[in-house]
Design an enzyme around this catalytic site. Structure first.
Site, short mmCIF file in Angstrom:
data_model
loop_
_atom_site.label_atom_id
_atom_site.label_comp_id
_atom_site.label_asym_id
_atom_site.label_seq_id
_atom_site.Cartn_x
_atom_site.Cartn_y
_atom_site.Cartn_z
N ASP A 96 -87.80 -8.58 14.57
CA ASP A 96 -88.08 -7.35 15.32
C ASP A 96 -87.68 -6.15 14.47
OD1 ASP A 96 -85.16 -6.41 16.14
OD2 ASP A 96 -85.26 -8.57 16.43
N ASP A 103 -85.43 -3.91 15.42
CA ASP A 103 -84.25 -3.38 16.07
C ASP A 103 -84.73 -2.34 17.08
OD1 ASP A 103 -81.43 -3.83 16.14
OD2 ASP A 103 -81.11 -1.84 15.31
#
Length: 301
Positions: free
Chosen positions: A213, A215
């Site tokens: 991802d 973050d």
């Protein structure tokens, strides 16, 4: 006479999906006991392309343990006690850079340790030691991992800084922006003190940070959620299995001690005078530091 060069035995630390590797022979799960307690779970012993490998489920099978609760010292001791000479750490991370999208692999070369609730050394009162962490990752392992990624066509980058946070919560937006300002590339929760303990145990160590991802800093992407992380994590698992299968045979070709000095990291590191050493602590260091303390490691199970 020079010390004999130990047979390469490759330790793999990662998630459960990594262990389902086609071609793993003589596979056997075993409990390994250490003076630091039990590791995260049973270890899987086997051979891959003729090379001995030992897999450690970092969070135990079924993901039973949080990053803070991991028995880091027991995990590294168990791998060393089981004969491991090299460790490949496979870790899910958040990306702090737009050019490292989910699905990217980063062969990390530096760490910033922001954890605060973990035991970070095998040594302490009664037997003090200081090892260098200037270059926390074995360049030889990094070279092999980079070549394997190239051979497999995996999206990867060589070099990057891993910010280790305590967790288990994900970052606030302010924290995420701070880590970016510090020049960090990925953020995770598990590679410290893992890398420090591997150095103390005289093990070559390298991390493959697998991006799941962005973050929470990226304005055009949803905030990180467990569902998103798990989805990409499983997608990365197939790539990780292929990477392990590719790199293990190359690492098994080593015939000398690591030229980077990983296998002799404790040389001159222990500063406590022999007559001042705590016998009980020294006894616990049989596997980790037996080479320099003149101890023989006890059995693995």
């Amino acid at each position: 006479m020079a010390d004999p060069v130990p047979e390469p035995v490759i330790g793999i630390i990662g998630g459960s999906g990594v262990y389902d590797i086609e071609g793993l022979e003589e596979a056997e799960w075993r409990e390994v006991r250490t003076p630091w307690g039990l590791p995260s779970g049973e270890l899987l012993f086997g051979r891959l392309s003729g090379v001995r490998v030992v897999f450690l489920p970092r969070h135990d099978r079924g993901h039973r343990l949080s990053p803070t609760d991991l028995p880091y010292r027991a995990n590294i001791d168990a791998l060393k006690r089981s004969g491991c000479t090299e460790i490949i750490s496979l870790s899910a991370v958040g990306s702090l850079r737009a050019e490292l999208p989910p699905g990217s692999f980063v062969i990390v070369d530096q760490f910033i340790d922001r954890t605060f609730a973990r035991q970070k050394s095998f040594f302490g009162a009664g037997c003090v030691a200081h090892v260098s962490m200037a270059d926390p990752v074995c360049r030889r392992l990094g070279d092999a991992l980079e070549q394997a990624c190239r051979d497999l066509g995996l999206p990867h980058r060589r070099g990057g800084t891993y910010l280790a946070m305590e967790g288990p919560q994900f970052s606030t937006r302010a924290e995420s922006e701070l880590y970016r300002a510090w020049g960090c590339d990925v953020v995770g929760m598990t590679n410290m003190p893992e890398a420090k303990l591997a150095r103390e145990a005289e093990l070559c160590y390298a991390t493959v940070a697998m991006v799941t991802d962005y973050d929470c800093w990226h304005p055009e992407h949803d905030h990180v959620t467990v569902e998103l992380v798990v989805k990409v994590l499983f997608e990365n698992a197939a790539k990780a299995r292929a990477l392990v299968a590719r790199v293990v045979p190359a690492l098994g070709e080593r015939r000398t001690l690591c030229h980077a000095g990983c296998h002799t990291a404790l040389e001159n590191a222990i500063v406590t005078a022999p007559e001042k050493r705590d016998p009980s602590l020294v006894a616990r260091l049989d596997a980790v530091a037996g080479r320099v303390l003149g101890l023989e490691a006890r059995g693995e199970a």
